[in-house]
Design a protein around this motif. Structure first.
Motif, PDB file in Angstrom:
ATOM      1  N   LYS A   1       0.857  -1.183   0.000  1.00  0.00           N
ATOM      2  CA  LYS A   1       0.000   0.000   0.000  1.00  0.00           C
ATOM      3  C   LYS A   1       0.891   1.231   0.000  1.00  0.00           C
ATOM      4  CE  LYS A   1      -3.748  -2.419   2.260  1.00  0.00           C
ATOM      5  NZ  LYS A   1      -3.392  -3.673   1.773  1.00  0.00           N
ATOM      6  N   PRO A   2       0.599   2.190  -0.890  1.00  0.00           N
ATOM      7  CA  PRO A   2       1.451   3.384  -0.940  1.00  0.00           C
ATOM      8  C   PRO A   2       1.344   4.205   0.343  1.00  0.00           C
ATOM      9  CG  PRO A   2      -0.405   3.578  -2.465  1.00  0.00           C
ATOM     10  CD  PRO A   2      -0.474   2.226  -1.854  1.00  0.00           C
ATOM     11  N   TYR A   3       2.433   4.853   0.687  1.00  0.00           N
ATOM     12  CA  TYR A   3       2.468   5.700   1.864  1.00  0.00           C
ATOM     13  C   TYR A   3       3.120   7.028   1.480  1.00  0.00           C
ATOM     14  CZ  TYR A   3       7.166   3.739   1.945  1.00  0.00           C
ATOM     15  OH  TYR A   3       8.424   3.336   1.594  1.00  0.00           O
ATOM     16  N   VAL A   4       2.952   8.029   2.316  1.00  0.00           N
ATOM     17  CA  VAL A   4       3.479   9.368   2.035  1.00  0.00           C
ATOM     18  C   VAL A   4       4.987   9.374   2.248  1.00  0.00           C
ATOM     19  CG1 VAL A   4       3.452  11.801   2.728  1.00  0.00           C
ATOM     20  CG2 VAL A   4       1.311  10.482   2.668  1.00  0.00           C
ATOM     21  N   LEU A   5       5.719   9.767   1.188  1.00  0.00           N
ATOM     22  CA  LEU A   5       7.174   9.907   1.292  1.00  0.00           C
ATOM     23  C   LEU A   5       7.560  11.333   1.670  1.00  0.00           C
ATOM     24  CD1 LEU A   5       8.764   8.023  -1.739  1.00  0.00           C
ATOM     25  CD2 LEU A   5       8.955   7.472   0.675  1.00  0.00           C
ATOM     26  N   MET A   6       6.880  12.287   1.027  1.00  0.00           N
ATOM     27  CA  MET A   6       7.249  13.681   1.242  1.00  0.00           C
ATOM     28  C   MET A   6       6.018  14.557   1.063  1.00  0.00           C
ATOM     29  SD  MET A   6      10.165  15.904  -0.731  1.00  0.00           S
ATOM     30  CE  MET A   6       9.367  15.837  -2.308  1.00  0.00           C
ATOM     31  N   MET A   7       5.942  15.618   1.859  1.00  0.00           N
ATOM     32  CA  MET A   7       4.857  16.571   1.741  1.00  0.00           C
ATOM     33  C   MET A   7       5.476  17.972   1.777  1.00  0.00           C
ATOM     34  SD  MET A   7       1.409  17.093   4.065  1.00  0.00           S
ATOM     35  CE  MET A   7       1.384  15.421   4.543  1.00  0.00           C
ATOM     36  N   SER A   8       5.023  18.806   0.859  1.00  0.00           N
ATOM     37  CA  SER A   8       5.550  20.176   0.857  1.00  0.00           C
ATOM     38  C   SER A   8       4.406  21.161   0.626  1.00  0.00           C
ATOM     39  CB  SER A   8       6.624  20.348  -0.221  1.00  0.00           C
ATOM     40  OG  SER A   8       6.074  20.124  -1.496  1.00  0.00           O
ATOM     41  N   ALA A   9       4.609  22.383   1.102  1.00  0.00           N
ATOM     42  CA  ALA A   9       3.625  23.447   0.932  1.00  0.00           C
ATOM     43  C   ALA A   9       4.353  24.683   0.426  1.00  0.00           C
ATOM     44  CB  ALA A   9       2.920  23.744   2.244  1.00  0.00           C
TER      45      ALA A   9
ATOM     46  N   VAL B   1      -0.212  26.100  -2.126  1.00  0.00           N
ATOM     47  CA  VAL B   1      -0.164  24.914  -2.978  1.00  0.00           C
ATOM     48  C   VAL B   1       0.491  23.803  -2.171  1.00  0.00           C
ATOM     49  CG1 VAL B   1       0.730  23.918  -5.106  1.00  0.00           C
ATOM     50  CG2 VAL B   1       0.032  26.317  -5.058  1.00  0.00           C
ATOM     51  N   LEU B   2      -0.232  22.701  -2.035  1.00  0.00           N
ATOM     52  CA  LEU B   2       0.296  21.534  -1.330  1.00  0.00           C
ATOM     53  C   LEU B   2       0.700  20.488  -2.355  1.00  0.00           C
ATOM     54  CD1 LEU B   2      -2.324  21.121   1.526  1.00  0.00           C
ATOM     55  CD2 LEU B   2      -0.051  22.114   1.694  1.00  0.00           C
ATOM     56  N   GLU B   3       1.773  19.769  -2.044  1.00  0.00           N
ATOM     57  CA  GLU B   3       2.218  18.702  -2.928  1.00  0.00           C
ATOM     58  C   GLU B   3       2.623  17.517  -2.059  1.00  0.00           C
ATOM     59  OE1 GLU B   3       4.637  19.391  -6.633  1.00  0.00           O
ATOM     60  OE2 GLU B   3       6.122  18.338  -5.395  1.00  0.00           O
TER      61      GLU B   3
ATOM     62  N   MET C   1       3.948  10.206  -3.025  1.00  0.00           N
ATOM     63  CA  MET C   1       3.670   8.906  -2.431  1.00  0.00           C
ATOM     64  C   MET C   1       4.811   7.930  -2.722  1.00  0.00           C
ATOM     65  SD  MET C   1       0.783   9.607  -1.083  1.00  0.00           S
ATOM     66  CE  MET C   1       0.165   8.030  -0.548  1.00  0.00           C
ATOM     67  N   SER C   2       4.847   6.813  -1.985  1.00  0.00           N
ATOM     68  CA  SER C   2       5.899   5.808  -2.141  1.00  0.00           C
ATOM     69  C   SER C   2       5.894   5.164  -3.525  1.00  0.00           C
ATOM     70  CB  SER C   2       5.759   4.728  -1.078  1.00  0.00           C
ATOM     71  OG  SER C   2       4.510   4.068  -1.216  1.00  0.00           O
ATOM     72  N   ASP C   3       4.755   5.152  -4.190  1.00  0.00           N
ATOM     73  CA  ASP C   3       4.707   4.602  -5.550  1.00  0.00           C
ATOM     74  C   ASP C   3       5.017   5.673  -6.600  1.00  0.00           C
ATOM     75  OD1 ASP C   3       2.412   6.125  -5.474  1.00  0.00           O
ATOM     76  OD2 ASP C   3       1.045   4.487  -5.977  1.00  0.00           O
ATOM     77  N   HIS C   4       5.540   6.834  -6.148  1.00  0.00           N
ATOM     78  CA  HIS C   4       5.974   7.979  -6.968  1.00  0.00           C
ATOM     79  C   HIS C   4       4.831   8.752  -7.591  1.00  0.00           C
ATOM     80  CE1 HIS C   4       9.987   6.598  -6.259  1.00  0.00           C
ATOM     81  NE2 HIS C   4       9.661   5.406  -6.703  1.00  0.00           N
ATOM     82  N   THR C   5       3.629   8.555  -7.101  1.00  0.00           N
ATOM     83  CA  THR C   5       2.494   9.360  -7.509  1.00  0.00           C
ATOM     84  C   THR C   5       2.630  10.723  -6.787  1.00  0.00           C
ATOM     85  OG1 THR C   5       1.088   7.419  -7.666  1.00  0.00           O
ATOM     86  CG2 THR C   5      -0.034   9.541  -7.530  1.00  0.00           C
ATOM     87  N   VAL C   6       2.384  11.791  -7.554  1.00  0.00           N
ATOM     88  CA  VAL C   6       2.434  13.130  -6.971  1.00  0.00           C
ATOM     89  C   VAL C   6       1.033  13.727  -6.999  1.00  0.00           C
ATOM     90  CG1 VAL C   6       3.416  15.465  -7.169  1.00  0.00           C
ATOM     91  CG2 VAL C   6       4.822  13.457  -7.722  1.00  0.00           C
ATOM     92  N   ILE C   7       0.610  14.188  -5.839  1.00  0.00           N
ATOM     93  CA  ILE C   7      -0.726  14.804  -5.713  1.00  0.00           C
ATOM     94  C   ILE C   7      -0.490  16.279  -5.403  1.00  0.00           C
ATOM     95  CG2 ILE C   7      -2.920  14.746  -4.478  1.00  0.00           C
ATOM     96  CD1 ILE C   7      -2.135  11.832  -3.618  1.00  0.00           C
ATOM     97  N   THR C   8      -1.090  17.149  -6.206  1.00  0.00           N
ATOM     98  CA  THR C   8      -0.928  18.578  -5.979  1.00  0.00           C
ATOM     99  C   THR C   8      -2.273  19.239  -5.720  1.00  0.00           C
ATOM    100  OG1 THR C   8      -1.026  19.022  -8.350  1.00  0.00           O
ATOM    101  CG2 THR C   8       1.170  18.801  -7.370  1.00  0.00           C
ATOM    102  N   ASN C   9      -2.212  20.445  -5.141  1.00  0.00           N
ATOM    103  CA  ASN C   9      -3.417  21.206  -4.813  1.00  0.00           C
ATOM    104  C   ASN C   9      -4.377  20.410  -3.952  1.00  0.00           C
ATOM    105  OD1 ASN C   9      -2.474  23.423  -6.214  1.00  0.00           O
ATOM    106  ND2 ASN C   9      -3.453  22.787  -8.104  1.00  0.00           N
ATOM    107  N   VAL C  10      -3.818  19.809  -2.944  1.00  0.00           N
ATOM    108  CA  VAL C  10      -4.625  19.035  -2.014  1.00  0.00           C
ATOM    109  C   VAL C  10      -5.506  19.992  -1.243  1.00  0.00           C
ATOM    110  CG1 VAL C  10      -4.556  17.464  -0.056  1.00  0.00           C
ATOM    111  CG2 VAL C  10      -2.809  17.316  -1.850  1.00  0.00           C
TER     112      VAL C  10
END
Length: 159
Positions: A122-130, A144-146, A149-158
């Motif tokens: 299950k993917p987990y958070v590797l890094m979070m930045s604002a 802007v939040l970014e 995830m551990s599977d290298h998925t990047v989520i932006t504008n959370v």
């Protein structure tokens, strides 16, 4: 024909008993065999479990008259303790492979084939930045939040 009743014949246990029937001076001998009505049943006979997880298997014993939950009092064994162990019905998946779980209670036994598979990652958070930027049209800072995830998925504008 008269067949004498012998109360020592039990229908609850395996028994093989020789009986004699007598009539008008003649007699016939024969053997009566009764199989046990005792049985133990499991809620499933096959299971797939992820490595590192546990699952409890329920066992019920039927004595010929009534059904009783014997999960915690029965004798449990595993054919491959390196793959799966069992204690009081709780199966622990140790390594990928197959094991046969056997439960015994009184004169009855039952089995369940357990297949242990690799646990789904299950993917987990590797890094979070604002990051805050000035929006000149609104006169406010935009945040802007970014999240990476551990599977290298990047989520932006959370939100």
């Amino acid at each position: 024909m008269f067949i004498p009743y012998e109360p020592m014949i039990s229908l609850r246990k395996f028994v093989s008993k020789e009986i004699t029937a007598k009539y008008n001076g003649y007699s016939v001998k024969g053997t009566v065999t009764v199989n046990s009505l005792e049985k133990i049943t499991l809620e499933w006979t096959e299971a797939t479990i992820e490595k590192g997880s546990t699952k409890t298997l329920k066992a019920e014993y039927f004595d010929g008259t009534r059904t009783t939950d014997v999960t915690s009092s029965a004798n449990w064994t595993s054919s491959q303790t390196g793959v799966a162990t069992v204690s009081r019905g709780t199966i622990t998946a140790r390594a990928e492979g197959t094991a046969t779980i056997t439960v015994s209670y009184r004169n009855a036994t039952a089995t369940c084939t357990v297949t242990v598979v690799k646990a789904e990652e299950k993917p987990y958070v590797l890094m979070m930045s604002a990051m805050s930027t000035w929006n000149s049209s609104t006169g406010l800072n935009d945040l802007v939040l970014e999240i990476t995830m551990s599977d290298h998925t990047v989520i932006t504008n959370v939100p």
